[in-house]
Design a protein around this motif. Structure first.
Motif, PDB file in Angstrom:
ATOM      1  N   GLY A  37       7.172  -5.890  13.700  1.00  0.00           N
ATOM      2  CA  GLY A  37       6.295  -6.443  14.730  1.00  0.00           C
ATOM      3  C   GLY A  37       5.198  -7.342  14.199  1.00  0.00           C
ATOM      4  N   PRO A  38       4.350  -6.877  13.261  1.00  0.00           N
ATOM      5  CA  PRO A  38       3.285  -7.745  12.743  1.00  0.00           C
ATOM      6  C   PRO A  38       3.798  -8.990  12.020  1.00  0.00           C
ATOM      7  CG  PRO A  38       2.830  -5.453  12.236  1.00  0.00           C
ATOM      8  CD  PRO A  38       4.215  -5.496  12.776  1.00  0.00           C
ATOM      9  N   ILE A  39       4.973  -8.887  11.383  1.00  0.00           N
ATOM     10  CA  ILE A  39       5.517 -10.052  10.670  1.00  0.00           C
ATOM     11  C   ILE A  39       5.912 -11.135  11.669  1.00  0.00           C
ATOM     12  CG2 ILE A  39       7.357 -10.850   9.133  1.00  0.00           C
ATOM     13  CD1 ILE A  39       7.330  -8.040   7.904  1.00  0.00           C
ATOM     14  N   PHE A  40       6.596 -10.738  12.736  1.00  0.00           N
ATOM     15  CA  PHE A  40       6.886 -11.700  13.810  1.00  0.00           C
ATOM     16  C   PHE A  40       5.576 -12.240  14.384  1.00  0.00           C
ATOM     17  CE2 PHE A  40      11.184  -9.612  14.407  1.00  0.00           C
ATOM     18  CZ  PHE A  40      11.906 -10.743  14.062  1.00  0.00           C
ATOM     19  N   GLY A  41       4.556 -11.367  14.465  1.00  0.00           N
ATOM     20  CA  GLY A  41       3.260 -11.787  15.004  1.00  0.00           C
ATOM     21  C   GLY A  41       2.609 -12.871  14.167  1.00  0.00           C
ATOM     22  N   ILE A  42       2.695 -12.765  12.838  1.00  0.00           N
ATOM     23  CA  ILE A  42       2.112 -13.786  11.961  1.00  0.00           C
ATOM     24  C   ILE A  42       2.811 -15.125  12.170  1.00  0.00           C
ATOM     25  CG2 ILE A  42       1.837 -14.486   9.542  1.00  0.00           C
ATOM     26  CD1 ILE A  42       1.462 -11.483   8.897  1.00  0.00           C
ATOM     27  N   GLY A  43       4.146 -15.111  12.208  1.00  0.00           N
ATOM     28  CA  GLY A  43       4.890 -16.357  12.446  1.00  0.00           C
ATOM     29  C   GLY A  43       4.592 -16.942  13.810  1.00  0.00           C
ATOM     30  N   TYR A  44       4.481 -16.065  14.806  1.00  0.00           N
ATOM     31  CA  TYR A  44       4.157 -16.522  16.170  1.00  0.00           C
ATOM     32  C   TYR A  44       2.759 -17.132  16.216  1.00  0.00           C
ATOM     33  CZ  TYR A  44       2.662 -16.081  21.045  1.00  0.00           C
ATOM     34  OH  TYR A  44       2.146 -16.319  22.296  1.00  0.00           O
ATOM     35  N   GLY A  45       1.800 -16.480  15.560  1.00  0.00           N
ATOM     36  CA  GLY A  45       0.435 -17.007  15.555  1.00  0.00           C
ATOM     37  C   GLY A  45       0.340 -18.355  14.867  1.00  0.00           C
ATOM     38  N   THR A  71      -5.275 -10.483  13.435  1.00  0.00           N
ATOM     39  CA  THR A  71      -4.955  -9.127  13.909  1.00  0.00           C
ATOM     40  C   THR A  71      -3.609  -8.659  13.347  1.00  0.00           C
ATOM     41  OG1 THR A  71      -6.167  -9.553  15.966  1.00  0.00           O
ATOM     42  CG2 THR A  71      -4.641  -7.687  15.944  1.00  0.00           C
ATOM     43  N   ALA A  72      -2.601  -9.535  13.422  1.00  0.00           N
ATOM     44  CA  ALA A  72      -1.268  -9.177  12.932  1.00  0.00           C
ATOM     45  C   ALA A  72      -1.298  -8.915  11.433  1.00  0.00           C
ATOM     46  CB  ALA A  72      -0.276 -10.293  13.256  1.00  0.00           C
ATOM     47  N   PHE A  73      -2.006  -9.780  10.686  1.00  0.00           N
ATOM     48  CA  PHE A  73      -2.067  -9.623   9.232  1.00  0.00           C
ATOM     49  C   PHE A  73      -2.810  -8.337   8.864  1.00  0.00           C
ATOM     50  CE2 PHE A  73      -3.998 -10.346   5.069  1.00  0.00           C
ATOM     51  CZ  PHE A  73      -2.876 -10.680   4.337  1.00  0.00           C
ATOM     52  N   LYS A  74      -3.902  -8.044   9.564  1.00  0.00           N
ATOM     53  CA  LYS A  74      -4.664  -6.831   9.284  1.00  0.00           C
ATOM     54  C   LYS A  74      -3.807  -5.586   9.533  1.00  0.00           C
ATOM     55  CE  LYS A  74      -7.479  -5.185  12.295  1.00  0.00           C
ATOM     56  NZ  LYS A  74      -8.604  -4.994  13.252  1.00  0.00           N
ATOM     57  N   ASN A  75      -3.086  -5.580  10.659  1.00  0.00           N
ATOM     58  CA  ASN A  75      -2.231  -4.433  10.969  1.00  0.00           C
ATOM     59  C   ASN A  75      -1.108  -4.285   9.946  1.00  0.00           C
ATOM     60  OD1 ASN A  75      -3.755  -3.765  13.192  1.00  0.00           O
ATOM     61  ND2 ASN A  75      -2.454  -4.867  14.644  1.00  0.00           N
ATOM     62  N   LEU A  76      -0.521  -5.433   9.536  1.00  0.00           N
ATOM     63  CA  LEU A  76       0.545  -5.378   8.543  1.00  0.00           C
ATOM     64  C   LEU A  76       0.010  -4.830   7.220  1.00  0.00           C
ATOM     65  CD1 LEU A  76       3.451  -6.020   7.670  1.00  0.00           C
ATOM     66  CD2 LEU A  76       2.681  -8.322   7.061  1.00  0.00           C
ATOM     67  N   LEU A  77      -1.173  -5.286   6.820  1.00  0.00           N
ATOM     68  CA  LEU A  77      -1.763  -4.819   5.570  1.00  0.00           C
ATOM     69  C   LEU A  77      -2.016  -3.315   5.609  1.00  0.00           C
ATOM     70  CD1 LEU A  77      -2.850  -5.685   2.815  1.00  0.00           C
ATOM     71  CD2 LEU A  77      -5.082  -6.036   3.893  1.00  0.00           C
ATOM     72  N   ILE A  78      -2.517  -2.821   6.738  1.00  0.00           N
ATOM     73  CA  ILE A  78      -2.751  -1.375   6.875  1.00  0.00           C
ATOM     74  C   ILE A  78      -1.430  -0.612   6.776  1.00  0.00           C
ATOM     75  CG2 ILE A  78      -3.521   0.432   8.464  1.00  0.00           C
ATOM     76  CD1 ILE A  78      -5.562  -1.607   9.560  1.00  0.00           C
ATOM     77  N   MET A  79      -0.409  -1.117   7.473  1.00  0.00           N
ATOM     78  CA  MET A  79       0.902  -0.473   7.423  1.00  0.00           C
ATOM     79  C   MET A  79       1.450  -0.425   5.998  1.00  0.00           C
ATOM     80  SD  MET A  79       2.955  -1.923  10.755  1.00  0.00           S
ATOM     81  CE  MET A  79       2.493  -1.504  12.432  1.00  0.00           C
TER      82      MET A  79
END
Length: 471
Positions: free
Chosen positions: A98-106, A117-125
């Motif tokens: 999800g967050p990876i698609f979010g980074i590309g989408y952003g 937001t997507a990068f922060k969530n991905l980093l936490i994950m």
């Protein structure tokens, strides 16, 4: 042909050519329209719903937090036990996509807030996944002598780049279409985001930099190329861009996104180029080694490929008698034919004189190599014998069936002899193969019936040269 007739002929010819040209243009136009209708995405895409789907799947809270925890444990157990089905299950339930698609989408929509937001969530994950898997491997009582599934996540190749890129394309197209199917599950399995993170956790737990660095590199490759595929598809499908009330801010954000895109793409392209070079060198090295595996009284029992060195090198471990200068020159000539230079070849010899210095691993590998050669030779002999046996059986006559069929036609038959043989010419000594059948009957069979029987037996046995006799 008169002058007016020539003019008329040329005029008709021009008209004919124009008609052919028009027909050809019409054909090309129809073909273009047909292909366009097949590849067009416009009638199947809903960008608004796709945007909502992507935005709702980047959050790391609620169910996603629990699902990630479960996926970590499942993937770690699967890697620890070398269980491929368990690893696949972890890929399917992991929310990392999800967050990876979010980074590309952003990046594709110039939405900097969403990227953050997507990068922060991905980093936490990622951090939680690595720490959790490290704890698991620290407390796990299981130890593997040959952790093949862990090793498979430490050496990314160009194939991983292609899988991540085209898997990302498949994933974002699936998210964007109106009628969704099961493509996302396939993308999750193909790109395999969770296992590399768990392998990195294993590297931390065991203190192995090789495992940690290799696994993180694979995860980086997968994530970046999925994001790039998403970015390109979002641009192509013309997703709605982020809106800004301040033109200066819009310009600043666009510039920032452009720089970030370049920062992401350039290292990715460089990594892909490096991986292609390393892959090509590895293939060349393996072909070179296969070509020089065995020598007269020596053989290559092991090798190492140093594709990361400059220039990349191959180290050959050779057992047996010491190589002569002619044999060494032969190896270097073969290397030149494969596009390798002398300084890329490192030869380490283990001769009979220093056999006692060889390690157990070297001795075992040497025995294995020789045994493997003997096994291959014996398998070749067995295959040849089986082919001969099969050919012999294919020529075997159906004695019992032929006897029963003859007995049904002539009940007075008491004995039937069937055999293959050759008639040899006394002049030329040439031989002709024939099937000889001798009938023993209480009542003599007429010559006419014997000829009918001979023809029937020729058809029945699928062999023309049948000699039929009776006693």
């Amino acid at each position: 042909m008169t002058q007016p007739q020539k003019k008329m002929y040329i005029y008709r010819l021009i008209i004919k050519i124009c008609r052919m040209d028009n027909n050809f243009k019409h054909f090309l136009s129809s073909l273009r329209s047909h292909i366009s209708s097949i590849v067009s995405l416009n009638d199947h895409i809903d960008t608004d719903k796709a945007s909502q789907y992507i935005r709702s799947n980047i959050d790391f809270k609620g169910p996603n937090a629990y699902i990630l925890a479960f996926a970590i444990v499942v993937a770690s157990v699967g890697l620890n036990t070398n269980s491929i089905p368990v690893i696949i299950g972890a890929m399917l339930i992991s929310p990392l996509m999800g967050p990876i698609f979010g980074i590309g989408y952003g990046l594709g929509t110039n939405d900097t807030a969403f990227i953050k937001t997507a990068f922060k969530n991905l980093l936490i994950m990622v951090i939680i996944s690595i720490l959790a898997s490290s704890i698991y491997f620290l407390v796990s009582p299981l130890e593997l002598e040959n952790p093949t599934e862990l090793l498979a996540r430490t050496n990314p190749t160009i194939y991983d780049v292609l899988i991540a890129l085209f898997g990302g394309f498949a994933g974002i197209v699936e998210i964007s279409r109106r009628d969704k199917g099961t493509v996302i599950s396939g993308v999750a399995i193909a790109t395999a985001l969770m296992p590399p993170l768990c392998t990195a956790g294993f590297g931390l737990a065991s203190g192995s930099l090789k495992y940690f660095a290799g696994a993180m590199y694979l995860f980086f490759i997968n994530s970046i190329f999925i994001a790039i595929a998403t970015f390109l598809t979002v641009k192509y499908l013309k997703f709605p861009m982020a809106t800004f009330t301040d033109p200066a801010k819009k310009k600043r954000v666009s510039r920032w996104v452009a720089v970030l895109t370049v920062v992401i793409i350039i290292p990715s392209v460089y990594s892909a180029i490096i991986m292609i070079r390393e892959n090509n060198f590895s293939q060349t090295a393996k072909e070179f080694i296969a070509k020089n595996k065995e020598m007269s009284r020596s053989y290559i029992y092991d090798y190492d490929i140093y594709s990361h060195s400059k220039p990349p090198k191959i180290e050959l471990f050779i057992a047996g008698e010491a190589l002569s200068s002619e044999e060494l020159n032969g190896i270097y000539r073969s290397a030149h034919e494969s596009g390798l230079t002398d300084d890329q070849i490192i030869i380490t010899q283990r001769t009979a004189s220093d056999q006692s210095e060889m390690t157990d691993r070297v001795a075992i590998q040497s025995i294995y190599e020789r045994s493997d050669q003997e096994i291959r030779k014996r398998e070749a002999v067995i295959d040849s014998l089986q082919s001969e046996l099969q050919a012999y059986r294919s020529r075997e006559l159906p004695y019992a069936q032929i006897t029963d069929e003859l007995k049904a036609q002539y009940p007075s038959l008491s004995d039937v002899t069937l055999t293959r043989g050759y008639s040899v010419s006394t002049d030329t000594l040439g031989r002709t193969e024939e099937i000889i059948i001798i009938l023993h009957a209480g009542k003599k069979i007429s010559q006419e019936n014997m000829e009918k029987l001979r023809k029937w037996l020729s058809v029945r046995l699928d062999f023309n040269n049948v000699k039929l006799l009776q006693e």
